[in-house]
Design a protein around this motif. Structure first.
Motif, PDB file in Angstrom:
ATOM      1  N   LYS A   1      30.209  43.064  45.317  1.00  0.00           N
ATOM      2  CA  LYS A   1      29.695  41.973  44.483  1.00  0.00           C
ATOM      3  C   LYS A   1      28.239  42.205  44.056  1.00  0.00           C
ATOM      4  O   LYS A   1      27.388  41.335  44.177  1.00  0.00           O
ATOM      5  CB  LYS A   1      29.816  40.636  45.220  1.00  0.00           C
ATOM      6  CG  LYS A   1      31.254  40.244  45.554  1.00  0.00           C
ATOM      7  CD  LYS A   1      31.308  38.924  46.302  1.00  0.00           C
ATOM      8  CE  LYS A   1      32.732  38.393  46.439  1.00  0.00           C
ATOM      9  NZ  LYS A   1      33.621  39.310  47.178  1.00  0.00           N
ATOM     10  N   VAL A   2      27.980  43.391  43.507  1.00  0.00           N
ATOM     11  CA  VAL A   2      26.615  43.725  43.111  1.00  0.00           C
ATOM     12  C   VAL A   2      26.230  43.126  41.758  1.00  0.00           C
ATOM     13  O   VAL A   2      25.064  43.179  41.370  1.00  0.00           O
ATOM     14  CB  VAL A   2      26.394  45.261  43.088  1.00  0.00           C
ATOM     15  CG1 VAL A   2      26.721  45.886  44.434  1.00  0.00           C
ATOM     16  CG2 VAL A   2      27.187  45.923  41.971  1.00  0.00           C
ATOM     17  N   ALA A   3      27.200  42.550  41.044  1.00  0.00           N
ATOM     18  CA  ALA A   3      26.903  41.988  39.717  1.00  0.00           C
ATOM     19  C   ALA A   3      27.778  40.766  39.453  1.00  0.00           C
ATOM     20  O   ALA A   3      28.752  40.511  40.172  1.00  0.00           O
ATOM     21  CB  ALA A   3      27.134  43.042  38.635  1.00  0.00           C
ATOM     22  N   ASP A   4      27.434  40.050  38.402  1.00  0.00           N
ATOM     23  CA  ASP A   4      28.227  38.880  38.001  1.00  0.00           C
ATOM     24  C   ASP A   4      29.392  39.258  37.095  1.00  0.00           C
ATOM     25  O   ASP A   4      30.412  38.566  37.090  1.00  0.00           O
ATOM     26  CB  ASP A   4      27.327  37.871  37.267  1.00  0.00           C
ATOM     27  CG  ASP A   4      26.278  37.254  38.177  1.00  0.00           C
ATOM     28  OD1 ASP A   4      26.534  37.116  39.390  1.00  0.00           O
ATOM     29  OD2 ASP A   4      25.183  36.920  37.666  1.00  0.00           O
ATOM     30  N   HIS A   5      29.221  40.320  36.325  1.00  0.00           N
ATOM     31  CA  HIS A   5      30.254  40.743  35.381  1.00  0.00           C
ATOM     32  C   HIS A   5      30.410  42.266  35.457  1.00  0.00           C
ATOM     33  O   HIS A   5      29.418  42.987  35.641  1.00  0.00           O
ATOM     34  CB  HIS A   5      29.888  40.354  33.947  1.00  0.00           C
ATOM     35  CG  HIS A   5      29.586  38.897  33.783  1.00  0.00           C
ATOM     36  ND1 HIS A   5      30.557  37.931  33.699  1.00  0.00           N
ATOM     37  CD2 HIS A   5      28.394  38.245  33.690  1.00  0.00           C
ATOM     38  CE1 HIS A   5      30.000  36.754  33.561  1.00  0.00           C
ATOM     39  NE2 HIS A   5      28.686  36.900  33.548  1.00  0.00           N
TER      40      HIS A   5
ATOM     41  N   VAL B   1      33.007  54.450  42.406  1.00  0.00           N
ATOM     42  CA  VAL B   1      31.748  53.701  42.429  1.00  0.00           C
ATOM     43  C   VAL B   1      31.959  52.294  41.880  1.00  0.00           C
ATOM     44  O   VAL B   1      31.462  51.308  42.435  1.00  0.00           O
ATOM     45  CB  VAL B   1      30.656  54.449  41.637  1.00  0.00           C
ATOM     46  CG1 VAL B   1      29.405  53.581  41.486  1.00  0.00           C
ATOM     47  CG2 VAL B   1      30.303  55.766  42.312  1.00  0.00           C
ATOM     48  N   MET B   2      32.704  52.187  40.789  1.00  0.00           N
ATOM     49  CA  MET B   2      32.984  50.879  40.196  1.00  0.00           C
ATOM     50  C   MET B   2      33.710  49.979  41.196  1.00  0.00           C
ATOM     51  O   MET B   2      33.376  48.791  41.344  1.00  0.00           O
ATOM     52  CB  MET B   2      33.818  51.059  38.928  1.00  0.00           C
ATOM     53  CG  MET B   2      34.186  49.774  38.216  1.00  0.00           C
ATOM     54  SD  MET B   2      32.741  48.933  37.530  1.00  0.00           S
ATOM     55  CE  MET B   2      33.436  48.133  36.094  1.00  0.00           C
ATOM     56  N   ALA B   3      34.700  50.528  41.869  1.00  0.00           N
ATOM     57  CA  ALA B   3      35.443  49.741  42.849  1.00  0.00           C
ATOM     58  C   ALA B   3      34.520  49.236  43.955  1.00  0.00           C
ATOM     59  O   ALA B   3      34.598  48.066  44.363  1.00  0.00           O
ATOM     60  CB  ALA B   3      36.573  50.582  43.443  1.00  0.00           C
ATOM     61  N   GLU B   4      33.655  50.119  44.430  1.00  0.00           N
ATOM     62  CA  GLU B   4      32.712  49.721  45.478  1.00  0.00           C
ATOM     63  C   GLU B   4      31.776  48.628  44.982  1.00  0.00           C
ATOM     64  O   GLU B   4      31.458  47.674  45.713  1.00  0.00           O
ATOM     65  CB  GLU B   4      31.913  50.931  45.956  1.00  0.00           C
ATOM     66  CG  GLU B   4      30.982  50.625  47.115  1.00  0.00           C
ATOM     67  CD  GLU B   4      30.136  51.811  47.550  1.00  0.00           C
ATOM     68  OE1 GLU B   4      29.324  51.648  48.471  1.00  0.00           O
ATOM     69  OE2 GLU B   4      30.285  52.913  46.955  1.00  0.00           O
TER      70      GLU B   4
ATOM     71  N   GLN C   1      39.850  45.025  39.435  1.00  0.00           N
ATOM     72  CA  GLN C   1      39.803  45.394  38.026  1.00  0.00           C
ATOM     73  C   GLN C   1      38.523  44.876  37.395  1.00  0.00           C
ATOM     74  O   GLN C   1      37.861  43.985  37.940  1.00  0.00           O
ATOM     75  CB  GLN C   1      41.008  44.866  37.269  1.00  0.00           C
ATOM     76  CG  GLN C   1      41.117  43.363  37.226  1.00  0.00           C
ATOM     77  CD  GLN C   1      42.378  42.908  36.490  1.00  0.00           C
ATOM     78  OE1 GLN C   1      43.185  43.716  36.030  1.00  0.00           O
ATOM     79  NE2 GLN C   1      42.544  41.614  36.358  1.00  0.00           N
ATOM     80  N   ALA C   2      38.189  45.448  36.255  1.00  0.00           N
ATOM     81  CA  ALA C   2      37.009  45.011  35.515  1.00  0.00           C
ATOM     82  C   ALA C   2      37.287  43.680  34.824  1.00  0.00           C
ATOM     83  O   ALA C   2      38.435  43.299  34.607  1.00  0.00           O
ATOM     84  CB  ALA C   2      36.621  46.063  34.483  1.00  0.00           C
ATOM     85  N   ASP C   3      36.206  43.000  34.466  1.00  0.00           N
ATOM     86  CA  ASP C   3      36.342  41.753  33.710  1.00  0.00           C
ATOM     87  C   ASP C   3      36.646  42.015  32.240  1.00  0.00           C
ATOM     88  O   ASP C   3      37.402  41.270  31.610  1.00  0.00           O
ATOM     89  CB  ASP C   3      35.049  40.938  33.819  1.00  0.00           C
ATOM     90  CG  ASP C   3      34.739  40.518  35.234  1.00  0.00           C
ATOM     91  OD1 ASP C   3      35.657  40.062  35.935  1.00  0.00           O
ATOM     92  OD2 ASP C   3      33.570  40.654  35.646  1.00  0.00           O
ATOM     93  N   PHE C   4      36.028  43.081  31.702  1.00  0.00           N
ATOM     94  CA  PHE C   4      36.160  43.363  30.274  1.00  0.00           C
ATOM     95  C   PHE C   4      36.270  44.866  30.051  1.00  0.00           C
ATOM     96  O   PHE C   4      35.663  45.665  30.773  1.00  0.00           O
ATOM     97  CB  PHE C   4      34.955  42.831  29.496  1.00  0.00           C
ATOM     98  CG  PHE C   4      34.663  41.376  29.740  1.00  0.00           C
ATOM     99  CD1 PHE C   4      35.477  40.390  29.186  1.00  0.00           C
ATOM    100  CD2 PHE C   4      33.590  40.995  30.522  1.00  0.00           C
ATOM    101  CE1 PHE C   4      35.216  39.052  29.410  1.00  0.00           C
ATOM    102  CE2 PHE C   4      33.313  39.666  30.752  1.00  0.00           C
ATOM    103  CZ  PHE C   4      34.135  38.683  30.192  1.00  0.00           C
TER     104      PHE C   4
END
Length: 250
Positions: A52-56, A44-47, A103-106
Motif C-alpha cells: 500500500k505504498v500509493a493511493d492509485h 515490484v508492482m505487486a509488492e 491488479q492495477a486500478d487503471f
C-alpha cells in the motif's frame, strides 16, 4: 577502467532507486509501472500494491519495440496466459492477477514509446480526476532516468517524482566473460542489456541529436556526469550504439 565497471557505472546512472526498498518508500498519490520493463517490474508492482505504498496504481504500455519479447517471456512464465495481441499493460495486469491475485486500478494501452507513455499517462490521470502531488515511477532500469526526465518536462516543480527502477543489475568480468552478479527475474541477456544502456546516453544528451530541450525536446534537461560519459566512450570501443526504432516514434 574495465568493461564491467563501465557497464555498472552506466547502469547505476540510468536506473536510479531513490530508496533502498519499498519498505522505505514515502506514501505517494500514484504508483506507475511502465510496460517497457522486464517481468521483474511486475513483481515490484505487486509488492507496491501489497504494501500500500500509493493511493492509485497504473500500468502504462501499448505495443512498442520490446512488446513481442515481453509476450514471449510471459508465455514461458504463465503458459495458460493468452498473450497474443495483448498490450504491455494488459500483459502485466494479467500477470499480477495470476501470480499475486492483485491488479492495477487503471491501464493505459495506447502508448508506443517513452514519450507518449508520459503524455498518455497524464491524460489518463486527468480523465480519471486523479490529481497528484507525488508519484513513484517504476520502469526497466535501462530507461528509468529517461522516464523521470520525460515526466519532469510536463509537471511543475512542486510535484515530487520518485524513482524505483524495476531492478538493479551489477555486472562482473572474469577471464573476458561478463556475467550478472545478482539474480533478476527474466533479465535481459547480457548483449541486450548492454545494447539498451548504450542507446540511452545519446538519447539523454541535451544536444542537437539528443532528446533534451536543445535537441528533440522530448524530455527535461539531464546532467550526465563526466565519469558516465567516460565510461560510455570506453564501451564504444567494444559495442555499437542502438538507434531509436522509427516504427514506434511518437
Amino acid at each position: 577502467m574495465n568493461r564491467a565497471d563501465c557497464i555498472n557505472r552506466l547502469g547505476n546512472f540510468l536506473g536510479p532507486r531513490d530508496f533502498a526498498s519499498l519498505d522505505e518508500a514515502p506514501h505517494a498519490d500514484v504508483f506507475v509501472l511502465f510496460g517497457g520493463s522486464i517481468i521483474a517490474g511486475g513483481d515490484v508492482m505487486a509488492e507496491a500494491i501489497q504494501k500500500k505504498v500509493a493511493d492509485h496504481y497504473v500500468i502504462v504500455g501499448g505495443a512498442g519495440h520490446t512488446t513481442e519479447t515481453l509476450r514471449e517471456q510471459f508465455k514461458k512464465e504463465c503458459p495458460d496466459m493468452d498473450t497474443a495481441n495483448r498490450t504491455e499493460a494488459e500483459l502485466f495486469n494479467r500477470y499480477l492477477q495470476i501470480r499475486y491475485s492483485v491488479q492495477a486500478d487503471f491501464l493505459e494501452t495506447k502508448s508506443t514509446n517513452c514519450g507518449n507513455n508520459i503524455t498518455f499517462l497524464l491524460d489518463l490521470l486527468k480523465d480519471k480526476n486523479i490529481f497528484f502531488n507525488s508519484i513513484i515511477l517504476c520502469q526497466d532500469a535501462t530507461m528509468q532516468l529517461r522516464m523521470y526526465a520525460g515526466l519532469k518536462k510536463y509537471v511543475s516543480d512542486s510535484v515530487r517524482i520518485f524513482n524505483f527502477a524495476a531492478y538493479s543489475a551489477q555486472v562482473s568480468e572474469s577471464e573476458g566473460h561478463l556475467s550478472f552478479d545478482n539474480t533478476i527475474h527474466c533479465m535481459w541477456d547480457m548483449d541486450r542489456y548492454i545494447s539498451l544502456i548504450m542507446g540511452e546516453i545519446p538519447r539523454l544528451s541535451d544536444n542537437e541529436n539528443g532528446y533534451g530541450p536543445a535537441g528533440k525536446n522530448f524530455i527535461a534537461h539531464v546532467d550526465i556526469p563526466d565519469d558516465v560519459l567516460k565510461a560510455f566512450d570506453f564501451l564504444k570501443n567494444f559495442y555499437s550504439v542502438r538507434n531509436a526504432n522509427p516504427d514506434f516514434a511518437g
